[in-house]
Design an enzyme around this catalytic site. Structure first.
Site, mmCIF file in Angstrom:
data_model
loop_
_atom_site.group_PDB
_atom_site.id
_atom_site.type_symbol
_atom_site.label_atom_id
_atom_site.label_comp_id
_atom_site.label_asym_id
_atom_site.label_seq_id
_atom_site.Cartn_x
_atom_site.Cartn_y
_atom_site.Cartn_z
ATOM 1 N N CYS A 2 10.341 16.498 -11.864
ATOM 2 C CA CYS A 2 9.577 15.018 -12.768
ATOM 3 C C CYS A 2 11.590 15.064 -13.535
ATOM 4 O O CYS A 2 12.123 15.741 -13.207
ATOM 5 C CB CYS A 2 9.254 16.036 -13.429
ATOM 6 S SG CYS A 2 7.131 16.793 -12.639
ATOM 7 N N LEU A 50 6.485 13.225 -11.198
ATOM 8 C CA LEU A 50 6.157 13.451 -9.631
ATOM 9 C C LEU A 50 4.828 14.255 -9.201
ATOM 10 O O LEU A 50 5.527 15.394 -9.278
ATOM 11 C CB LEU A 50 7.595 13.222 -8.982
ATOM 12 C CG LEU A 50 7.291 13.275 -7.396
ATOM 13 C CD1 LEU A 50 6.172 11.756 -7.078
ATOM 14 C CD2 LEU A 50 8.404 13.424 -6.788
ATOM 15 N N ASN A 74 10.401 20.494 -14.701
ATOM 16 C CA ASN A 74 10.791 19.802 -14.050
ATOM 17 C C ASN A 74 11.322 20.481 -12.548
ATOM 18 O O ASN A 74 12.711 21.961 -13.143
ATOM 19 C CB ASN A 74 12.416 19.525 -14.246
ATOM 20 C CG ASN A 74 12.993 18.302 -12.754
ATOM 21 O OD1 ASN A 74 12.226 18.072 -11.747
ATOM 22 N ND2 ASN A 74 14.356 18.393 -12.995
#
Length: 656
Positions: A2, A50, A74
């Site tokens: 991400c 994502l 992330n």
């Protein structure tokens, strides 16, 4: 995988939603599936997702049960299930099976020691609203990026520099000190970036904003502690076991997985071990110039390992056309031609999978670069005292360019004096010929980068010193950076099992006599993996993703390169006459200046993209995007409605 941004207003003013949203949307490529935003008075968090794990419940920002703590994250935490089980035994209740919620409860339990418990690749930020603390960390090896800057009003953080630049208070200016280092190393070493006032958070560091001040500190050190009493077979067995376990751990996902495959041992070993758990899709890039393609070798390996293989071949035109966009994705100039090759293989992989395993880090951890054999070749010079070596170097420097001169020059120097990492581009004399007088005023010796690193391992042998330098500079500044940026440009998550913290712990105990041995490099790794690999791979020399810029700059790229140099608005920094001289000498075969020319071109293109803003790029959302946007104002606990947005309450907030 991400991307996230945050703004902390030091003046206590409310953060503007439009600014956070604009910053967040610059990174749609990092997270095409969802967007989430939290505003809490003087703090704003933005997130692009994502989806890899927790597909239905992993939305972020994620909040604890009473909304006192929020997290954006992330990466991947490969031991999060172990941590979750431990926390549940301590009495913590979980609403989801996600890494984000595990991070929150782990923070509640251990506080700022949180990153010491994590195994994975990560950058995260935690907002503790009751204590008015913004706390974050970057993973031990530097797999996931993090940038920050300070403006008149804000502390601003982002997974990519372009996210920072979307904040109106962040300026676009060349960092001349960084440019000086870039000409040496082909990348900008931590903590600088090519932008004045913008910095990297170094690997294995935390950051904390408290009482309107920022504090950045190290929480882990990559130390080599070779055990000279261990047997070779013990080293091999332990290496084999930990890499097998690491590959298995890196397969954690709820989406399709694959792997990059070159012709060498690193990626082939990853694929072979991956293949033990499931059918594997493999991906390779090559070029249409003889001697610059691994396609044939990779296909042979794929056939032997019985993978579902895909390949892409790149020509000069396609490579040249995409270059400005890829420099935009990189944020900074990185004059590593293989970065573009990595983009194309990532693009190919993203058409079939969402996660790809790759072999980065094996050379740095296990001693794989050919240059690591140099200390053995120069062993005879170690018997000379320092004064004699210095005299020898001075004498050799006056010799004509004859065979053996370079050997004498390098032998006359200590490892600290001769080794600046794997990509030593311009030496000091050529660099000063290239730099304008203005840039020379900002000149700082590259020793200011490498010296402090070497000084931390004064008693190590020369090979270990070289590895130590590469792990703390080249690996994070070049190898892992390009893997992250080029894969995320294609909304692909790349995982690197060799850079796993447990793999490093094993590699750090291997004596040099076992790494550089039997006429080859990374000897232990080769022996550990040979039972899994085809015979044509086990002893093959490293090739990586070779790119034919040496050939192209004499042919297809020559006029293009000349035009860029002549038209570039970088005359304040670069002496164009000298750059053009290098190009002409290369064109006519007088010297191979390809890497030097490429370094200049990448800076000039970066300047066009980011300083002159000649190009306008945007990212396109990949595939079917869930157009769900959470915009939450914690200051009053109200959802803000914004025109054109489909609103919902995230699973992470269902305790309201």
């Amino acid at each position: 995988m991400c991307g996230f941004v945050s703004i902390y207003d030091r003046l206590g003013q409310p953060v503007n939603l439009d600014i956070i949203q604009k910053m967040t949307q610059t990174m749609i490529h990092r997270g095409p599936n969802e967007e989430g935003i939290i505003l809490d008075g003087h703090l704003g968090l933005g997130f692009r997702r994502l989806s890899i794990n927790g597909l239905k419940e992993g939305s972020q920002p994620f909040l604890n049960h009473n909304q006192s703590i929020a997290v954006v994250f992330n990466g991947e935490i490969y031991n999060y299930k172990e941590l979750k089980k431990w926390l549940e035994e301590l009495g913590y209740q979980f609403m989801t099976d996600t890494e984000a919620e595990t991070l929150i409860h782990l923070y509640e339990e251990v506080g700022f020691d949180l990153p010491k418990y994590l195994r994975g690749m990560f950058a995260f930020q935690i907002w503790d609203r009751e204590q008015d603390i913004l706390f974050g960390a970057r993973d031990q090896m530097g797999i996931k990026p993090m940038y920050w800057c300070e403006t008149d009003h804000y502390y601003v953080f982002s997974s990519e520099i372009k996210g920072l630049l979307a904040c109106p208070e962040v300026k676009r200016q060349v960092n001349q000190e960084a440019l000086s280092h870039y000409l040496t190393f082909q990348y900008v070493p931590d903590p600088l970036t090519m932008f004045a006032g913008i910095y990297k958070i170094p690997p294995a560091h935390t950051w904390m904003v408290k009482n309107k001040e920022i504090k950045i500190q190290k929480y882990w050190e990559a130390q080599f502690q070779p055990d000279e009493n261990r047997s070779f077979s013990d080293c091999v067995d332990e290496t084999r076991a930990v890499i097998k376990e690491s590959v298995h751990a890196h397969l954690m996902s709820e989406v399709p997985r694959g792997a990059f495959l070159s012709s060498g041992i690193d990626s082939s070993a990853i694929v072979a071990l991956h293949r033990q758990h499931e059918n594997v899709q493999t991906f390779t890039v090559g070029f249409d110039i003889p001697g610059y393609s691994e396609l044939e070798f990779a296909k042979q390996t794929a056939d032997t390992l019985k993978t579902n293989h895909h390949e892409v071949k790149i020509d000069a035109t396609r490579y040249q056309e995409i270059l400005p966009r890829l420099i935009w994705h990189q944020d900074e100039p990185v004059a590593d031609p293989s970065a573009i090759a990595l983009y194309f293989v990532s693009q190919l992989a993203s058409q079939h999978v969402t996660v790809a395993l790759s072999g980065e880090g094996a050379d740095e951890l296990f001693g794989g670069y050919l240059i690591y054999r140099e200390p053995s070749a120069l062993q005879m010079f170690s018997y000379l005292d320092s004064q004699t070596r210095k005299w020898l170097g001075s004498w050799a420097s006056h010799l004509p360019n004859i065979k053996g001169k370079n050997y004498l020059l390098r032998g006359s120097k200590t490892v600290e004096e001769r080794y600046f990492g794997n990509a030593f581009i311009f030496d000091e004399k050529m660099k000063k010929n290239l730099m304008t007088e203005e840039l020379q005023q900002a000149y700082i010796s590259p020793w200011t980068v490498t010296g402090p690193i070497y000084n931390r391992v004064p008693n190590a042998d020369d090979v270990t010193k070289m590895q130590y330098l590469d792990i703390h500079s080249w690996l994070c500044g070049n190898i892992l950076m390009k893997a992250d940026k080029m894969s995320m440009a294609n909304s692909l998550e790349v995982r690197t099992p060799f850079t796993d913290i447990r793999v490093f712990e094993v590699a750090s105990r291997i004596p040099t006599k076992y790494k550089i041995a039997n006429g080859t490099t990374k000897h232990v790794l080769r022996e550990a993996m040979k039972e899994f690999l085809p015979t044509h791979v086990a002893q093959k020399k490293k090739l990586g993703f070779p790119v034919p810029i040496r050939y192209w700059l004499k042919n297809e790229f020559y006029q293009w390169a000349k035009d860029i140099i002549e038209e570039s608005a970088t005359s304040d920094f670069i002496r164009k006459s000298y750059a053009l001289q290098l190009l002409e000498e290369h064109k006519h075969g007088h010297a191979d200046h390809s890497r030097k020319i490429w370094t200049v071109l990448c800076f000039m293109l970066w300047h066009q993209v980011y300083i002159e803003e000649k190009y306008q790029f945007s990212t396109i959302e990949k595939g079917e995007v869930r157009r769900h946007h959470v915009i939450l104002n914690l200051d009053g606990h109200q959802l803000l409605k914004k025109q054109g947005y489909s609103m919902r309450i995230a699973n992470s907030m269902r305790s309201f």
